[in-house]
Design a protein around this motif. Structure first.
Motif, PDB file in Angstrom:
ATOM      1  N   VAL A   8    -132.172   6.377 -25.201  1.00 22.19           N
ATOM      2  CA  VAL A   8    -132.692   5.100 -25.698  1.00 22.19           C
ATOM      3  C   VAL A   8    -134.178   5.218 -26.008  1.00 22.19           C
ATOM      4  O   VAL A   8    -134.668   4.698 -27.021  1.00 22.19           O
ATOM      5  N   ARG A   9    -134.884   5.922 -25.154  1.00 20.26           N
ATOM      6  CA  ARG A   9    -136.320   6.140 -25.353  1.00 20.26           C
ATOM      7  C   ARG A   9    -136.599   6.839 -26.690  1.00 20.26           C
ATOM      8  O   ARG A   9    -137.497   6.434 -27.442  1.00 20.26           O
ATOM      9  N   ILE A  10    -135.803   7.832 -27.011  1.00 18.45           N
ATOM     10  CA  ILE A  10    -135.977   8.568 -28.268  1.00 18.45           C
ATOM     11  C   ILE A  10    -135.635   7.675 -29.467  1.00 18.45           C
ATOM     12  O   ILE A  10    -136.359   7.653 -30.469  1.00 18.45           O
ATOM     13  N   ILE A  11    -134.547   6.928 -29.347  1.00 18.18           N
ATOM     14  CA  ILE A  11    -134.131   6.049 -30.455  1.00 18.18           C
ATOM     15  C   ILE A  11    -135.203   5.003 -30.741  1.00 18.18           C
ATOM     16  O   ILE A  11    -135.614   4.813 -31.899  1.00 18.18           O
ATOM     17  N   VAL A  80    -144.016   0.085 -22.728  1.00 18.89           N
ATOM     18  CA  VAL A  80    -142.770  -0.680 -22.858  1.00 18.89           C
ATOM     19  C   VAL A  80    -143.055  -2.174 -22.943  1.00 18.89           C
ATOM     20  O   VAL A  80    -142.422  -2.891 -23.744  1.00 18.89           O
ATOM     21  N   ARG A  81    -143.995  -2.671 -22.149  1.00 22.63           N
ATOM     22  CA  ARG A  81    -144.335  -4.099 -22.220  1.00 22.63           C
ATOM     23  C   ARG A  81    -144.923  -4.460 -23.579  1.00 22.63           C
ATOM     24  O   ARG A  81    -144.638  -5.534 -24.129  1.00 22.63           O
ATOM     25  N   ASP A 124    -133.248  -6.331 -34.979  1.00 17.71           N
ATOM     26  CA  ASP A 124    -134.251  -6.677 -33.969  1.00 17.71           C
ATOM     27  C   ASP A 124    -133.614  -7.125 -32.657  1.00 17.71           C
ATOM     28  O   ASP A 124    -134.173  -6.898 -31.573  1.00 17.71           O
ATOM     29  N   VAL A 125    -132.449  -7.762 -32.718  1.00 13.35           N
ATOM     30  CA  VAL A 125    -131.727  -8.123 -31.499  1.00 13.35           C
ATOM     31  C   VAL A 125    -131.342  -6.857 -30.736  1.00 13.35           C
ATOM     32  O   VAL A 125    -131.524  -6.767 -29.508  1.00 13.35           O
ATOM     33  N   ILE A 126    -130.810  -5.876 -31.450  1.00 13.26           N
ATOM     34  CA  ILE A 126    -130.408  -4.611 -30.818  1.00 13.26           C
ATOM     35  C   ILE A 126    -131.622  -3.915 -30.209  1.00 13.26           C
ATOM     36  O   ILE A 126    -131.574  -3.431 -29.065  1.00 13.26           O
ATOM     37  N   LEU A 127    -132.732  -3.873 -30.962  1.00 10.36           N
ATOM     38  CA  LEU A 127    -133.947  -3.247 -30.443  1.00 10.36           C
ATOM     39  C   LEU A 127    -134.464  -3.984 -29.209  1.00 10.36           C
ATOM     40  O   LEU A 127    -134.939  -3.356 -28.256  1.00 10.36           O
ATOM     41  N   THR A 128    -134.369  -5.294 -29.205  1.00 11.92           N
ATOM     42  CA  THR A 128    -134.815  -6.082 -28.046  1.00 11.92           C
ATOM     43  C   THR A 128    -133.994  -5.720 -26.809  1.00 11.92           C
ATOM     44  O   THR A 128    -134.551  -5.533 -25.712  1.00 11.92           O
ATOM     45  N   ILE A 129    -132.700  -5.595 -26.986  1.00 13.16           N
ATOM     46  CA  ILE A 129    -131.822  -5.221 -25.861  1.00 13.16           C
ATOM     47  C   ILE A 129    -132.190  -3.832 -25.347  1.00 13.16           C
ATOM     48  O   ILE A 129    -132.282  -3.602 -24.128  1.00 13.16           O
ATOM     49  N   LEU A 130    -132.431  -2.896 -26.260  1.00 13.10           N
ATOM     50  CA  LEU A 130    -132.783  -1.525 -25.861  1.00 13.10           C
ATOM     51  C   LEU A 130    -134.115  -1.498 -25.115  1.00 13.10           C
ATOM     52  O   LEU A 130    -134.265  -0.793 -24.110  1.00 13.10           O
ATOM     53  N   ILE A 131    -135.084  -2.267 -25.579  1.00 11.50           N
ATOM     54  CA  ILE A 131    -136.395  -2.268 -24.930  1.00 11.50           C
ATOM     55  C   ILE A 131    -136.327  -2.980 -23.577  1.00 11.50           C
ATOM     56  O   ILE A 131    -136.988  -2.566 -22.615  1.00 11.50           O
ATOM     57  N   LEU A 132    -135.527  -4.021 -23.489  1.00  8.88           N
ATOM     58  CA  LEU A 132    -135.325  -4.673 -22.180  1.00  8.88           C
ATOM     59  C   LEU A 132    -134.694  -3.705 -21.193  1.00  8.88           C
ATOM     60  O   LEU A 132    -135.048  -3.683 -20.007  1.00  8.88           O
ATOM     61  N   LEU A 134    -135.082  -0.436 -21.263  1.00 12.53           N
ATOM     62  CA  LEU A 134    -136.144   0.491 -20.870  1.00 12.53           C
ATOM     63  C   LEU A 134    -137.097  -0.162 -19.875  1.00 12.53           C
ATOM     64  O   LEU A 134    -137.598   0.490 -18.953  1.00 12.53           O
ATOM     65  N   SER A 135    -137.344  -1.454 -20.051  1.00  9.96           N
ATOM     66  CA  SER A 135    -138.216  -2.174 -19.137  1.00  9.96           C
ATOM     67  C   SER A 135    -137.629  -2.208 -17.727  1.00  9.96           C
ATOM     68  O   SER A 135    -138.356  -2.079 -16.730  1.00  9.96           O
ATOM     69  N   TYR A 136    -136.307  -2.355 -17.668  1.00 11.27           N
ATOM     70  CA  TYR A 136    -135.621  -2.392 -16.384  1.00 11.27           C
ATOM     71  C   TYR A 136    -135.595  -1.013 -15.721  1.00 11.27           C
ATOM     72  O   TYR A 136    -135.662  -0.895 -14.492  1.00 11.27           O
ATOM     73  N   LYS A 137    -135.541   0.050 -16.551  1.00 15.62           N
ATOM     74  CA  LYS A 137    -135.448   1.427 -16.053  1.00 15.62           C
ATOM     75  C   LYS A 137    -136.724   2.224 -16.336  1.00 15.62           C
ATOM     76  O   LYS A 137    -136.677   3.439 -16.502  1.00 15.62           O
ATOM     77  N   VAL A 138    -137.873   1.529 -16.389  1.00 18.21           N
ATOM     78  CA  VAL A 138    -139.109   2.193 -16.778  1.00 18.21           C
ATOM     79  C   VAL A 138    -139.491   3.332 -15.829  1.00 18.21           C
ATOM     80  O   VAL A 138    -140.195   4.271 -16.204  1.00 18.21           O
ATOM     81  N   GLY A 139    -139.007   3.286 -14.605  1.00 18.09           N
ATOM     82  CA  GLY A 139    -139.315   4.340 -13.641  1.00 18.09           C
ATOM     83  C   GLY A 139    -138.767   5.698 -14.045  1.00 18.09           C
ATOM     84  O   GLY A 139    -139.255   6.742 -13.576  1.00 18.09           O
TER      85      GLY A 139
END
Length: 320
Positions: A8-11, A80-81, A124-132, A134-139
């Motif tokens: 997801v990070r790469i995409i 990510v934020r 943009d909806v799909i990208l928002t889900i992907l970034i959320l 990443l935000s949840y798994k930022v560690g």
């Protein structure tokens, strides 16, 4: 889970870099798009229109730098934020455009890829889900190396993006995705295809006081168009140089026309003041801004094919 986060990070990183790059090579196009969003008929934020270009430059460079930062793992939480904040702004704009049918092309991928409003919103909806996610798994987002290398790469991307922006604004886009790019045939671009879509070249009319001269101009072998989309906003130090190149072109057998969307009285005053040796035709301002990102700029046509385009600052490099 770690593998999924990296995918997801790469995409996400690659998409932001690509989106930023195709706009970076033509920041003036993004400026026009933001002016459209800020206009009275859309968001009614006309006081922001003078700041459209700085806003566009900031946003485009931010897309690239944050995309690079995500890929190299530089300051993961901050990156990510920042991406989440940016995509939420995009999400609102694309929803607004699609729901109210205000801006039919959001310009998310510049002129490289055209998406319909609801297609853009879905993206943009799909990208928002992907970034959320990443935000949840930022560690799980770690730097590529535990040294200063990630920071140096991010800094280099900032410097390189800023340099490209400066160069493009001083000259012309380094990659031209529009229908008036060098090598493109304007008559071909005006043809309707079976898909029912509006052709890429439309509203192309070069009018004098009586007729549209575009059909006959597109058949001429040697034509120079001096494009002055808005004389009120033109760089007037250009016109002595424009006169010189126009005189030279006429001597070499070119038919030279000026093209502008300004009122006739301003056109006549400009012609008289700088002794411009050509007739000035009328064309829609949006079309002229699409044709060339310079005011004034030079376009050379051969039987309707664009063979050369130059910002007036590069007139000395023009080969006639």
């Amino acid at each position: 889970m770690k593998i999924l986060v990296q995918i997801v990070r790469i995409i996400v990183g690659a998409l932001f870099i690509f989106s930023g790059f195709v706009k970076l090579v033509d920041p003036v196009g993004s400026q026009y798009k933001f002016e459209e969003y800020f206009s009275e008929g859309v968001l009614n934020l006309e006081f922001l229109i003078p700041y459209a270009l700085p806003f566009a430059i900031f946003l485009v460079i931010s897309e690239i730098v944050l995309g690079v930062a995500l890929l190299v793992g530089w300051k993961a939480k901050f990156t990510v934020r920042s991406l989440l904040l940016m995509i939420l702004v995009f999400l609102f704009l694309t929803w607004y455009s699609a729901y109210y049918n205000k801006v039919t092309d959001c310009g998310c991928f510049g002129d490289a890829i055209k998406l319909k409003p609801w297609e853009t919103f879905t993206k943009d909806v799909i990208l928002t889900i992907l970034i959320l996610f990443l935000s949840y798994k930022v560690g799980f987002i770690k730097p590529i190396k535990r040294t200063f290398l990630p920071g140096k790469i991010v800094f280099f991307s900032l410097i390189l993006s800023s340099f490209i922006t400066y160069y493009v604004l001083a000259h012309l886009p380094i990659i031209d995705f529009r229908a008036y790019a060098i090598g493109k045939s304007i008559p071909e671009g005006m043809k309707y295809k079976d898909d029912g879509e509006i052709p890429p070249v439309h509203d192309f009319m070069l009018e004098n006081t009586q007729n549209d001269l575009a059909p006959q101009i597109l058949k001429m072998d040697k034509v120079m168009l001096v494009i002055m989309s808005s004389l009120e906003k033109s760089e007037y130090e250009a016109f002595p140089e424009i006169k010189k190149i126009a005189d030279e072109a006429i001597k070499k057998g070119y038919k030279v026309y000026g093209v502008s969307a300004s009122f006739s009285n301003i056109i006549q005053l400009t012609k008289k003041k700088f002794q411009l040796p050509f007739e000035v035709l009328f064309c829609d301002e949006t079309t002229l801004k699409t044709m060339i990102r310079a005011n004034p700029g030079i376009m050379i046509l051969k039987k309707g094919i664009v063979v050369e385009k130059k910002n007036w600052k590069d007139i000395d490099d023009l080969e006639l």
